[in-house]
Design an enzyme around this catalytic site. Structure first.
Site, PDB file in Angstrom:
ATOM      1  N   LYS A  15      37.641 -11.179 -62.830  1.00  0.00           N
ATOM      2  CA  LYS A  15      37.766 -12.604 -62.499  1.00  0.00           C
ATOM      3  C   LYS A  15      38.099 -13.397 -63.754  1.00  0.00           C
ATOM      4  O   LYS A  15      38.973 -14.258 -63.745  1.00  0.00           O
ATOM      5  CB  LYS A  15      36.464 -13.138 -61.882  1.00  0.00           C
ATOM      6  CG  LYS A  15      36.281 -12.732 -60.433  1.00  0.00           C
ATOM      7  CD  LYS A  15      34.883 -13.087 -59.944  1.00  0.00           C
ATOM      8  CE  LYS A  15      34.642 -12.453 -58.578  1.00  0.00           C
ATOM      9  NZ  LYS A  15      33.243 -12.432 -58.184  1.00  0.00           N
ATOM     10  N   GLN A  49      27.639 -14.496 -58.950  1.00  0.00           N
ATOM     11  CA  GLN A  49      27.957 -13.154 -58.429  1.00  0.00           C
ATOM     12  C   GLN A  49      26.789 -12.604 -57.614  1.00  0.00           C
ATOM     13  O   GLN A  49      25.649 -12.587 -58.076  1.00  0.00           O
ATOM     14  CB  GLN A  49      28.300 -12.230 -59.608  1.00  0.00           C
ATOM     15  CG  GLN A  49      28.748 -10.836 -59.216  1.00  0.00           C
ATOM     16  CD  GLN A  49      30.105 -10.808 -58.503  1.00  0.00           C
ATOM     17  OE1 GLN A  49      30.960 -11.653 -58.720  1.00  0.00           O
ATOM     18  NE2 GLN A  49      30.291  -9.830 -57.643  1.00  0.00           N
ATOM     19  N   ASP A  72      33.154 -20.270 -53.695  1.00  0.00           N
ATOM     20  CA  ASP A  72      32.901 -19.183 -52.741  1.00  0.00           C
ATOM     21  C   ASP A  72      32.881 -19.696 -51.303  1.00  0.00           C
ATOM     22  O   ASP A  72      32.998 -18.905 -50.357  1.00  0.00           O
ATOM     23  CB  ASP A  72      31.520 -18.555 -53.020  1.00  0.00           C
ATOM     24  CG  ASP A  72      31.602 -17.283 -53.843  1.00  0.00           C
ATOM     25  OD1 ASP A  72      32.598 -16.561 -53.709  1.00  0.00           O
ATOM     26  OD2 ASP A  72      30.654 -17.020 -54.601  1.00  0.00           O
TER      27      ASP A  72
HETATM   28  N1  GUN Z   1      29.938 -10.107 -54.568  1.00  0.00           N
HETATM   29  C1  GUN Z   1      30.861  -9.398 -53.880  1.00  0.00           C
HETATM   30  N2  GUN Z   1      31.799 -10.228 -53.374  1.00  0.00           N
HETATM   31  C2  GUN Z   1      31.459 -11.475 -53.737  1.00  0.00           C
HETATM   32  C3  GUN Z   1      32.051 -12.751 -53.514  1.00  0.00           C
HETATM   33  O1  GUN Z   1      33.085 -12.915 -52.854  1.00  0.00           O
HETATM   34  N3  GUN Z   1      31.384 -13.806 -54.080  1.00  0.00           N
HETATM   35  C4  GUN Z   1      30.249 -13.659 -54.789  1.00  0.00           C
HETATM   36  N4  GUN Z   1      29.687 -14.765 -55.277  1.00  0.00           N
HETATM   37  N5  GUN Z   1      29.676 -12.486 -55.015  1.00  0.00           N
HETATM   38  C5  GUN Z   1      30.288 -11.407 -54.486  1.00  0.00           C
END
Ligand code: GUN
Length: 296
Positions: free
Chosen positions: A54, A98, A121
């Site tokens: 990311k 996360q 998100d």
């Molecule tokens: N962990 C796995 N996929 C995601 C996601 O799309 N967002 C977040 N915040 N954590 C994740």
């Protein structure tokens, strides 16, 4: 028949390029640089890889990337304090914590502590409500990526029968809302659904998001249907492992009209949409028009 392969990798590259072009324009015209902050608690190796990716892609799109790493044993109060600091920071337009968090932390409280306008998100209860009532919101990245690919492939989705297999808050439920918003007739199927094969067989669009390797076989698919495979499952492959989706690719490809592969389908679209959401959040925060085609 052999299905058209929907190339999510190529699509995601186009989305990232579009984001980067808008970011360049924001800088040149307004002196604004979008910023994405990612919070990582603990040292889960898979989460560390996601977060690193990311960060890299955020920088590659010309945006600022902020990383906040907290110890696995950190307290709820410490985590909430980081969220509050980021909420108040004008250089931060998007905040992502996360998931999953260690068991002793309250995920829901953390998600709902994020400023909804920075909730890239789309998990905050306000954004869930806005999406469910067809209002402008932040849209969860994976379902947004699936919708972009479906719109690109079909043009209009109006009147199509869509079955979403899986009812998670992250994918299944928001995916169903997005498909409903595009005037599909939507069914959410799950582990307790009766006659699942028959339900899936009715669908013009199948979105599989259950997290069970190769659960959907080709003989569940209506000939010509579009199959979107959200699953990313690592399974043994001799001495090594390989990634498979929630659908059985080879048999589904024989029957479907179009299908996303794993890897190279939905996966790359998720981070591309995270960048798109960060740009959208930044544009809204500054009272500017949001770029077209990057959100619903
Ligand atoms: N962990 C796995 N996929 C995601 C996601 O799309 N967002 C977040 N915040 N954590 C994740």
């Amino acid at each position: 028949m052999s299905a058209t392969i929907i190339d999510g990798k190529a699509f995601a590259a186009k989305v990232r390029e579009k984001v980067a072009t808008h970011v360049t324009r924001l800088k040149a015209d307004h002196g604004i640089v979008p910023g994405l902050a990612v919070i990582l608690v603990g040292e889960d190796p898979a989460s560390e890889v996601y977060v690193r990716n990311k960060g890299k892609q955020t920088l590659a799109a010309g945006m600022n990337s902020f990383e906040h790493k907290l110890d696995a044993g950190c307290s709820q109060a410490e985590l909430l304090e980081v969220v509050e600091t980021l909420n108040a920071d004008p250089a931060v337009h998007g905040i992502l914590c996360q998931l999953p968090l260690p068991d002793h932390l309250d995920e829901e409280e953390v998600i709902n502590a994020i400023d909804p306008a920075k909730d890239v998100d789309g998990f905050h209860i306000s954004n869930v409500g806005l999406l469910g009532t067809g209002q402008k919101s932040m849209v969860p990245c994976t379902p947004l990526g699936c919708l972009m690919m479906l719109r690109d492939h079909h043009g209009s989705l109006s009147g199509l029968d869509a079955v979403v297999v899986g009812r998670s808050n992250i994918v299944g439920k928001p995916m169903a809302q997005l498909l409903l918003g595009d005037s599909c007739t939507v069914t959410i199927a799950h582990s307790r659904t009766k006659d699942l094969a028959d339900v899936v067989r009715r669908a013009d669009i199948v979105v599989a998001a259950v997290g069970r390797p190769e659960m959907v076989p080709g003989d569940w698919i209506k000939p010509g249907a579009t199959v979107i495979d959200v699953g990313i499952n690592r399974v043994p492959n001799g001495e090594k492992t390989r990634l498979v989706g929630d659908v059985h690719f080879d048999s589904c490809t024989e029957v479907a009209g179009a299908i996303t592969p794993v890897p190279g389908g939905v996966g790359p679209m998720t981070i591309a949409c995270l960048l798109a959401n960060t740009l959208t959040a930044c544009s809204r925060a500054n009272g500017l028009d949001e770029p077209e085609g990057l959100t619903v």
